[in-house]
Design a protein around this motif. Structure first.
Motif, PDB file in Angstrom:
ATOM      1  N   THR A 140       0.855  -1.184   0.000  1.00 59.09           N
ATOM      2  CA  THR A 140       0.000   0.000   0.000  1.00 59.09           C
ATOM      3  C   THR A 140       0.897   1.243   0.000  1.00 59.09           C
ATOM      4  N   PRO A 141       0.355   2.419  -0.351  1.00 61.60           N
ATOM      5  CA  PRO A 141       1.182   3.633  -0.297  1.00 61.60           C
ATOM      6  C   PRO A 141       1.805   3.874   1.074  1.00 61.60           C
ATOM      7  N   ARG A 142       1.045   3.630   2.148  1.00 60.51           N
ATOM      8  CA  ARG A 142       1.623   3.799   3.480  1.00 60.51           C
ATOM      9  C   ARG A 142       2.728   2.778   3.724  1.00 60.51           C
ATOM     10  N   GLY A 143       2.508   1.542   3.278  1.00 60.04           N
ATOM     11  CA  GLY A 143       3.550   0.526   3.432  1.00 60.04           C
ATOM     12  C   GLY A 143       4.814   0.896   2.668  1.00 60.04           C
ATOM     13  N   VAL A 144       4.656   1.497   1.471  1.00 64.46           N
ATOM     14  CA  VAL A 144       5.818   1.952   0.703  1.00 64.46           C
ATOM     15  C   VAL A 144       6.556   3.046   1.456  1.00 64.46           C
ATOM     16  N   SER A 145       5.807   3.947   2.102  1.00 68.09           N
ATOM     17  CA  SER A 145       6.438   5.009   2.884  1.00 68.09           C
ATOM     18  C   SER A 145       7.300   4.427   4.002  1.00 68.09           C
ATOM     19  N   TYR A 146       6.759   3.448   4.728  1.00 72.25           N
ATOM     20  CA  TYR A 146       7.543   2.799   5.779  1.00 72.25           C
ATOM     21  C   TYR A 146       8.770   2.105   5.199  1.00 72.25           C
ATOM     22  N   LEU A 147       8.580   1.462   4.035  1.00 70.81           N
ATOM     23  CA  LEU A 147       9.690   0.747   3.406  1.00 70.81           C
ATOM     24  C   LEU A 147      10.798   1.707   2.999  1.00 70.81           C
ATOM     25  N   LEU A 148      10.443   2.856   2.435  1.00 71.48           N
ATOM     26  CA  LEU A 148      11.459   3.828   2.019  1.00 71.48           C
ATOM     27  C   LEU A 148      12.180   4.418   3.216  1.00 71.48           C
ATOM     28  N   HIS A 149      11.455   4.676   4.307  1.00 72.49           N
ATOM     29  CA  HIS A 149      12.118   5.165   5.515  1.00 72.49           C
ATOM     30  C   HIS A 149      13.087   4.124   6.062  1.00 72.49           C
ATOM     31  N   ARG A 150      12.710   2.860   5.934  1.00 71.11           N
ATOM     32  CA  ARG A 150      13.614   1.797   6.387  1.00 71.11           C
ATOM     33  C   ARG A 150      14.920   1.830   5.597  1.00 71.11           C
ATOM     34  N   LEU A 151      14.831   2.161   4.316  1.00 71.80           N
ATOM     35  CA  LEU A 151      16.028   2.243   3.473  1.00 71.80           C
ATOM     36  C   LEU A 151      16.812   3.538   3.695  1.00 71.80           C
ATOM     37  N   GLY A 152      16.260   4.438   4.506  1.00 72.41           N
ATOM     38  CA  GLY A 152      16.933   5.711   4.740  1.00 72.41           C
ATOM     39  C   GLY A 152      16.568   6.784   3.726  1.00 72.41           C
ATOM     40  N   TRP A 153      15.457   6.588   3.002  1.00 73.68           N
ATOM     41  CA  TRP A 153      15.008   7.558   2.009  1.00 73.68           C
ATOM     42  C   TRP A 153      13.943   8.451   2.627  1.00 73.68           C
ATOM     43  N   THR A 154      13.939   9.730   2.277  1.00 78.72           N
ATOM     44  CA  THR A 154      12.960  10.688   2.756  1.00 78.72           C
ATOM     45  C   THR A 154      12.495  11.555   1.583  1.00 78.72           C
ATOM     46  N   PRO A 155      11.294  12.124   1.648  1.00 83.15           N
ATOM     47  CA  PRO A 155      10.863  13.046   0.584  1.00 83.15           C
ATOM     48  C   PRO A 155      11.674  14.326   0.630  1.00 83.15           C
ATOM     49  N   GLN A 156      12.241  14.724  -0.495  1.00 85.01           N
ATOM     50  CA  GLN A 156      13.114  15.887  -0.545  1.00 85.01           C
ATOM     51  C   GLN A 156      12.835  16.709  -1.800  1.00 85.01           C
TER      52      GLN A 156
END
Length: 356
Positions: free
Chosen positions: A120-136
């Motif tokens: 889900t979009p929220r799950g993708v957000s958690y996954l990207l944060h786990r990888l150290g990615w943030t919206p920039q």
């Protein structure tokens, strides 16, 4: 899924917390009260009391870590590394050629394509944060710039400036120009939903504030900001901007205030390269000049000054050019007293001002 390894702490952090609880258990065994344990370990009394009750019920083993909490990630370590590698390739490599954005929907499609796992979009957000990615917010960079050539030039130019500065015991000064008219930039503000806020600005007359500034640094000295301002009112015969004579006046004032030699770094503006400017530079033995590489404004800390100034002027609605000039002077004067902010502008360029 929100944190690395499924829990709120990494394995190393969990081990540190566990060791802290074990040390608290040792104090409990010596008769030390929970409030005193809280004071010594700088934790809340609630945590210390909880540790004490657990220790009373099950001894030291009751304070051992129970491992990571939360749901286990559906992608193992190898898949996470592959996902990050694919994300690093950029959206265009995966068919998104209309822009250069990674959105949650696009990343969800990518994981489904690569691993046949739908997030889900929220799950993708958690996954990207786990990888150290943030919206920039991306920065613009000239497509014409030769990146490989720029790296070589950057290394020689910036290192050369630094070496020359140290050899001369000089101040390293970056120069740049900027301007602002009567319609300052817009910025986000709160307003009722469905009602776009309206900012009233004057449509009469003409006015522009032209600026030339220097960010000056030297090891062991407070970083300085110096500037000169020209007010343009659109009158016949009025000076349109800074010419070599005015640049020289700014440098002379900086030399007098800094009390030492200056290594000047600026861009390849035609006014900087003119014969008149070269003659003025040659007439000042205390001045050494270097040009920045082409299409590389991010190497100039003065750009950070102008960016901060533009943000400070956002949504300003001046009545006339004199009011605008007064506000600009006030904002710049405040920056002059904030040497830490100026140091941040220098650090943002990647330049480290330390003796070699």
């Amino acid at each position: 899924m929100r944190y690395p390894e499924g829990g709120g702490l990494t394995a190393a952090a969990r081990a540190r917390r566990e060791q802290l609880r074990f040390e608290a258990a040792g104090l409990f065994a010596q008769g030390v009260a929970a409030p005193e344990v809280a004071r010594r370990f700088r934790v809340s009394r609630m945590s210390a009391n909880r540790w004490y009750r657990a220790w009373q019920a099950g001894g030291t083993t009751a304070l051992a870590s129970k491992g990571p909490g939360g749901e286990k990630c559906r992608l193992d370590e190898a898949r996470l590394k592959r996902l990050e590698a694919e994300l690093e390739r950029g959206p265009a490599a995966h068919g998104y050629t209309e822009d250069q954005r990674w959105t949650l929907a696009r990343v969800a499609d990518l994981t489904a394509t690569l691993f046949h796992i739908r997030y889900t979009p929220r799950g993708v957000s958690y996954l990207l944060h786990r990888l150290g990615w943030t919206p920039q917010m991306p920065v613009h960079r000239a497509a014409e710039r030769d990146e490989e050539g720029k790296r070589a030039v950057d290394h020689r130019a910036v290192a050369g400036d630094k070496r020359t500065t140290l050899d001369l015991g000089a101040w390293l000064c970056w120069e740049d120009e900027a301007g602002q008219n009567l319609r300052p930039p817009k910025a986000t503000t709160w307003a009722p939903r469905g009602r776009t806020p309206v900012m009233r600005v004057t449509g009469k007359g003409y006015g522009r504030v032209a600026l030339a500034g220097l960010v000056c640094a030297k090891p062991g000295q407070r970083t300085r900001l110096m500037y000169r301002m020209l007010i343009r009112r659109g009158r016949p015969g009025e000076v349109k901007g800074f010419d070599p004579r005015r640049f020289a006046a700014l440098l002379d004032a900086a030399h007098a205030q800094l009390g030492g030699a200056i290594v000047l770094v600026w861009d390849n503006d035609r006014r900087h390269l003119s014969a008149a400017m070269r003659a003025l530079i040659d007439a000042r033995p205390w001045l050494t000049v270097f040009q920045l590489p082409a299409y590389a404004p991010e190497l100039n800390p003065a750009e950070g000054v102008w960016s901060a100034l533009k943000r400070a002027l956002a949504n300003l609605a001046p009545r006339d050019i004199d009011e605008l000039a007064e506000v600009v002077a006030t904002k710049l004067k405040r920056m002059q007293y904030r040497s830490g902010l100026l140091d941040g502008f220098i650090a943002q360029t990647g330049f480290i001002l330390k003796p070699l």
